[in-house]
Design a protein around this motif. Structure first.
Motif, short mmCIF file in Angstrom:
data_model
loop_
_atom_site.label_atom_id
_atom_site.label_comp_id
_atom_site.label_asym_id
_atom_site.label_seq_id
_atom_site.Cartn_x
_atom_site.Cartn_y
_atom_site.Cartn_z
N LEU A 154 8.51 -2.42 -6.48
CA LEU A 154 8.35 -2.44 -4.99
C LEU A 154 6.98 -3.14 -4.99
CD1 LEU A 154 9.28 -2.33 -2.20
CD2 LEU A 154 8.53 0.04 -2.29
N VAL A 155 5.73 -2.13 -5.34
CA VAL A 155 4.62 -2.85 -5.47
C VAL A 155 4.39 -4.17 -5.74
CG1 VAL A 155 2.10 -2.36 -5.86
CG2 VAL A 155 3.76 -0.29 -5.59
N ALA A 156 4.83 -4.47 -6.95
CA ALA A 156 4.62 -5.89 -7.45
C ALA A 156 5.17 -7.00 -6.69
CB ALA A 156 5.24 -5.86 -8.87
N ALA A 157 6.59 -6.58 -6.05
CA ALA A 157 7.17 -7.54 -5.46
C ALA A 157 6.49 -7.95 -3.74
CB ALA A 157 8.63 -7.03 -5.05
N ALA A 158 6.22 -6.66 -3.26
CA ALA A 158 5.58 -6.68 -2.02
C ALA A 158 4.12 -7.43 -2.17
CB ALA A 158 5.38 -5.33 -1.59
N GLY A 159 3.44 -7.39 -3.18
CA GLY A 159 2.22 -8.02 -3.46
C GLY A 159 2.30 -9.34 -3.38
N LEU A 160 3.24 -9.69 -4.15
CA LEU A 160 3.60 -11.26 -4.45
C LEU A 160 3.97 -11.69 -3.18
CD1 LEU A 160 3.88 -12.94 -7.05
CD2 LEU A 160 6.43 -12.66 -6.65
N LEU A 161 4.67 -11.18 -2.40
CA LEU A 161 5.02 -11.55 -1.20
C LEU A 161 3.91 -11.66 -0.06
CD1 LEU A 161 8.58 -9.77 -0.71
CD2 LEU A 161 8.10 -12.33 -0.96
N THR A 162 3.17 -10.61 -0.28
CA THR A 162 1.89 -10.62 0.44
C THR A 162 0.91 -12.01 0.21
OG1 THR A 162 1.80 -8.33 0.37
CG2 THR A 162 -0.26 -9.46 1.13
N SER B 218 8.90 9.15 -14.82
CA SER B 218 10.37 9.01 -14.71
C SER B 218 10.55 7.23 -15.06
CB SER B 218 11.14 9.37 -13.73
OG SER B 218 12.38 8.42 -13.26
N ALA B 219 11.11 6.89 -16.02
CA ALA B 219 11.38 5.50 -16.16
C ALA B 219 11.78 4.83 -15.03
CB ALA B 219 12.10 5.22 -17.46
N ILE B 220 12.91 5.27 -14.35
CA ILE B 220 13.57 4.69 -13.41
C ILE B 220 12.89 4.72 -12.29
CG2 ILE B 220 15.70 4.58 -12.00
CD1 ILE B 220 17.17 5.53 -14.59
N GLY B 221 12.39 5.82 -11.65
CA GLY B 221 11.62 6.02 -10.32
C GLY B 221 10.38 5.32 -10.29
N ALA B 222 9.75 5.32 -11.58
CA ALA B 222 8.41 4.68 -11.60
C ALA B 222 8.58 3.15 -11.70
CB ALA B 222 7.64 5.13 -12.97
N THR B 223 9.55 2.70 -12.27
CA THR B 223 9.84 1.47 -12.56
C THR B 223 10.13 0.82 -11.09
OG1 THR B 223 10.65 1.68 -14.71
CG2 THR B 223 10.86 -0.34 -13.56
N ALA B 224 10.98 1.57 -10.51
CA ALA B 224 11.44 1.20 -9.09
C ALA B 224 10.34 0.86 -8.21
CB ALA B 224 12.50 2.02 -8.55
N LEU B 225 9.38 1.91 -8.05
CA LEU B 225 8.28 2.03 -7.19
C LEU B 225 7.16 0.73 -7.62
CD1 LEU B 225 7.97 5.74 -6.55
CD2 LEU B 225 8.56 3.97 -4.81
N VAL C 109 0.83 -1.26 0.17
CA VAL C 109 0.10 0.03 0.09
C VAL C 109 0.84 1.23 0.09
CG1 VAL C 109 -1.69 1.27 1.37
CG2 VAL C 109 -1.94 -1.28 1.42
N LEU C 110 1.95 1.37 0.89
CA LEU C 110 2.82 2.42 0.96
C LEU C 110 3.55 2.56 -0.37
CD1 LEU C 110 3.81 4.50 3.19
CD2 LEU C 110 5.81 3.01 3.37
N GLY C 111 3.91 1.57 -1.33
CA GLY C 111 4.49 1.74 -2.50
C GLY C 111 3.62 2.07 -3.26
N ALA C 112 2.31 1.56 -3.27
CA ALA C 112 1.33 2.15 -4.25
C ALA C 112 1.18 3.48 -4.23
CB ALA C 112 -0.02 1.34 -4.19
N VAL C 113 0.87 4.06 -2.73
CA VAL C 113 0.75 5.37 -2.70
C VAL C 113 1.92 6.10 -3.23
CG1 VAL C 113 0.41 7.07 -0.87
CG2 VAL C 113 -0.64 5.07 -0.81
N SER C 114 3.30 5.70 -2.91
CA SER C 114 4.16 6.40 -3.37
C SER C 114 4.37 6.49 -4.75
CB SER C 114 5.54 5.60 -2.84
OG SER C 114 5.41 5.77 -1.45
N PHE C 115 4.01 5.57 -5.43
CA PHE C 115 3.98 5.43 -6.99
C PHE C 115 3.04 6.71 -7.40
CE2 PHE C 115 2.18 3.50 -10.62
CZ PHE C 115 3.12 3.53 -11.53
#
Lengths: 396, 370
Positions: free
Chosen positions: B40-48, B30-37, B14-20
């Motif tokens: 993060l959302v995708a990875a955390a979602g997967l782990l959830t 920004s390709a790099i910043g947006a991709t990183a965030l 959720v925090l990553g999604a809001v930050s995104f």
């Protein structure tokens, strides 16, 4: 519900599987068109088969174990530790498989690294986001003066060509799957990569090392010509510059070129009215210090790092689909006015960054001291574009 | 529905999604910043999903009662305070101190957090201790080993920089041999008293660190100081040789020898080029424009020579041009030096770029820039 999920998974798997069966796939790693790529193919097919069989066995075993021994409330079975016979067997089998694969892999690696019987040398320089090819003097191929080009690498078919690869900025990777494996182009280093095409034709490739914003647009094409056609291509590249006739639209285009494009793009042999040679200064305008040399531009089929076609769709298909006997003649025709891809070329001249992502916005170039990565929007008028297109068409 | 572990990863998602969303709205695409965030959302979602699916790995089913004992005393709060202090001091002194503070603070936070958590994991203190070890030892051991190695390398480098070159090399051989001998002895005599092994190791480590501190106090040897003052690491002289203190075999640096485009050799008074990938001797080399290209000059002739790259002229003021030249040092027979050429423009017709050796008439290698 379960049936639907299984059905959906089966559908996706089948689609992905069938997608691998496409025949019209110019960057297919399974369709070698030269001896180097054939060596890789000879290795990868059996390895893929072995890995595939093992993968299927392991996957099925895991699925069976997960389903059959899932938690159904039964007591935890007896836990045993160690089974030397089983452990040794399961170590020896993979070790043997890897040893056999390793032997053939090493042999292939050394075969591909061989350069002692090289017949032709081309220097390849990567830059964000295009490739430059320069041909050192090689009298045996009629190259009596260095030739420089970009976008399309032209080679004689049936010839062992050694690419001396480097990069001006970041790490790139040169890969034309039909002709050989990939090889990185690293700043400050020269990496050797040999290619050879069996027959005349065009072989597509793609930069395979992420190199920034337009990495996906950093394409390349190797054009193989018969030895006779290659000699004709060389002869044409060595032709001196011919300025457009006076009082023509192309002549006006040459003036626009000298005022705008020459800041970065060199056209060999071009002279000012006073007879002094015109030397481009990309080192003053581009971060990486170079821009494509546009001498004989219309002998190529692509522009902007092979991202766009110089030929319109039908003419390009005519060249790409030509058989190996007629290919050379069609390719050497170059780009005529009728075949020119007016739409993309004009669009590029109108606003290049809108067509290919590049760091070319003057407001955002503080970190590079105002220098561009790629081509900026030059703010050309439609009249200028008209003149430039007419001029570029003369660069045959 | 949510297990304890899944709440943690869900929170990050959720925090990553809001930050995104905030990033895209306020900072822009920004390709790099947006991709990183987004990553993060995708990875955390997967782990959830994974943690939910496994119900926290059934961690709660071990049937061990939670501890109610008070936490044991720990040094980590103190170390954390030191880290925070270093962090503050660093902001007004040096970035290195700030970095050190951040590292110490982070280490203390991780150690203290895991220690506190493990102490409350069950009522069995030994089980709690093993739990802590299982989590942190895989991190602690490599980190401590890396730090130890860094201390050894730094200490020894101070010694070799302070003493004469030959003494440094001898010390390296002697110390290396002693370490090897001690290692062999310890492995051959596994029953050796633990106190002896620890004593030898501690004495060796203390001696090395003490030698490093002493070397730091003495400073680098005069030869290196003078060489630095002469600017030998930043320029090559083309005129009369003024520098005295320079490394006559600089190509012993691995990075230099690994990135050579071509080698220009002076053999029996003749200049020849050998280019990587091209068989046989060449009388010209081709290098791309604006591309730093490393060339090695190898002097195989008797006497001292230097290689000079004649790269045309450049305008210094209106109507006034000066020669553009780059040179290696004068190097003795058998020595090699690296010359890095970056040539922005092709040569003018009839005025080629060349590589020559002063005092050697009629010998030159043409440098072609297409």
């Amino acid at each position: 519900m379960r049936r639907r999920i299984i059905g959906a998974l089966a559908g996706v798997t089948t689609t992905l599987f069938l997608a691998g069966c496409a025949t019209n796939a110019p960057q297919d790693t399974w369709q070698p068109k030269g001896p180097n790529a054939q060596k890789i193919d000879n290795l990868q097919k059996p390895v893929f088969a072995v890995a595939g069989i093992i993968g299927v066995i392991v996957t099925v075993a895991i699925i069976v174990a997960v389903i059959k021994f899932r938690d159904k409330g039964q007591p935890i079975p007896h836990q045993s530790h160690g089974n030397p016979a089983l452990e040794i067997t399961l170590t020896i089998i993979p070790a043997l498989i890897l040893t056999v694969v390793g032997v053939f892999t090493f042999r292939t690696v050394f075969d591909l690294a061989k350069t002692s019987d090289t017949e032709m040398i081309i220097n390849v320089t990567g830059q964000q986001w295009w490739w430059e090819y320069d041909y050192p003097v090689q009298n045996e191929f009629g190259i009596t003066q260095p030739i420089i080009t970009s976008g399309q690498l032209v080679i004689p078919a049936g010839t062992k060509v050694l690419l001396r690869q480097t990069s001006r900025d970041v790490i790139h990777s040169y890969w034309i799957p039909a002709l050989n494996g990939k090889r990185d182009a690293v700043p400050g280093r020269v990496h050797l990569n040999r290619i050879e095409a069996d027959k005349p034709g065009i072989y597509a490739g793609q930069c395979t090392e992420f190199c920034g914003l337009s990495h996906a647009n950093m394409r390349m094409e190797a054009v193989a010509l018969s030895k006779e056609d290659f000699a004709k291509w060389v002869a044409n590249q060595l032709k001196p510059y011919t300025p457009p006739a006076e009082n023509t639209l192309a002549k006006e285009g040459e003036t626009v070129f000298m005022n705008q494009c020459i800041r970065c793009h060199q056209v060999n042999g071009m002279k000012r009215a006073d007879g002094t040679p015109v030397i481009a200064a990309p080192d003053e305008n581009v971060v990486s210090g170079a821009a494509p040399n546009l001498s004989h531009l219309m002998t190529r089929n692509t522009f902007a790092g092979a991202t766009f076609d110089l030929l319109n769709k039908s003419c390009r298909e005519d060249v790409w689909n030509a058989d190996s006997e007629s290919f050379g003649a069609k390719y050497l025709t170059g780009v005529t006015e009728d075949c020119l891809n007016q739409s993309d070329l004009r669009g590029w001249l109108r606003n290049a960054p809108a067509m290919k992502p590049m760091y070319a916005n003057p407001a955002l170039l503080a970190s590079t001291g105002g220098k561009y990565r790629g081509m900026p929007n030059l703010g050309l008028t439609e009249s200028d574009i008209e003149k430039l297109v007419a001029y570029l068409l003369t660069l045959k | 529905m949510f297990s304890t572990g899944s709440k943690y990863f869900f929170g990050i998602s959720v925090l990553g999604a809001v930050s995104f969303a905030v990033y895209m709205l306020l900072i822009g695409e920004s390709a790099i910043g947006a991709t990183a965030l987004f990553g993060l959302v995708a990875a955390a979602g997967l782990l959830t999903a994974l943690v939910l699916f496994t119900r926290d790995g059934d961690a709660g089913e071990e049937g061990v009662a939670a501890s109610t004992a008070a936490p044991t005393p720990s040094m980590w709060p103190l170390i954390g305070a030191i880290g925070a202090a270093l962090l503050l001091v660093g902001t007004i002194t040096s970035a290195v101190v700030t970095l050190l503070g951040i590292v110490v603070l982070l280490a203390a936070l991780v150690e203290w957090t895991v220690l506190s958590w493990s102490e409350r994991a069950s009522s069995d203190a030994s089980y709690n201790a093993s739990l802590r070890k299982r989590l942190l030892n895989p991190i602690e051991f490599p980190v401590l080993a890396a730090v130890g190695l860094g201390v050894v390398i730094f200490s020894f480098s101070r010694v070799t920089l302070a003493v004469e070159k030959s003494v440094g090399a001898t010390a390296f051989i002697v110390v290396g041999a002693l370490v090897l001998a001690a290692g062999v002895l310890f492995s051959l005599r596994p029953n050796l008293k633990r106190g002896i092994v620890i004593g030898v190791c501690v004495i060796g480590a203390v001696a090395l660190v003490a030698a490093g501190i002493a070397g730091l106090g003495v400073g680098v040897r005069e030869e290196l100081v003078l060489a630095k003052e002469e600017g030998h690491y930043t320029h090559q002289e083309c005129g009369a040789e003024e520098s005295e203190h320079f490394d006559k075999l600089p190509l012993e640096v691995i990075s230099a020898t690994a990135s050579v485009d071509s080698t220009i050799s002076l053999v029996d008074g003749k200049l020849v080029a050998s280019v990587q990938g091209i068989a046989g001797e060449q009388n010209s080399i081709t290098i791309p424009r604006s591309n730093p290209t490393n060339i090695v000059f190898y002097n195989a002739s008797e006497g001292e020579y230097r290689l000079v790259a004649n790269l045309g002229k450049k305008m210094v003021t209106d109507g006034v041009n000066e020669d553009v030249i780059q040179c290696t040092q004068l190097i003795p027979q058998g020595a090699k030096q690296l010359l890095t050429l970056t040539i922005p423009k092709p040569a003018m017709a009839g005025k080629p770029y060349t590589l020559t050796v002063p005092g050697l008439a009629g010998q030159s290698i043409e440098v072609i820039v297409p």
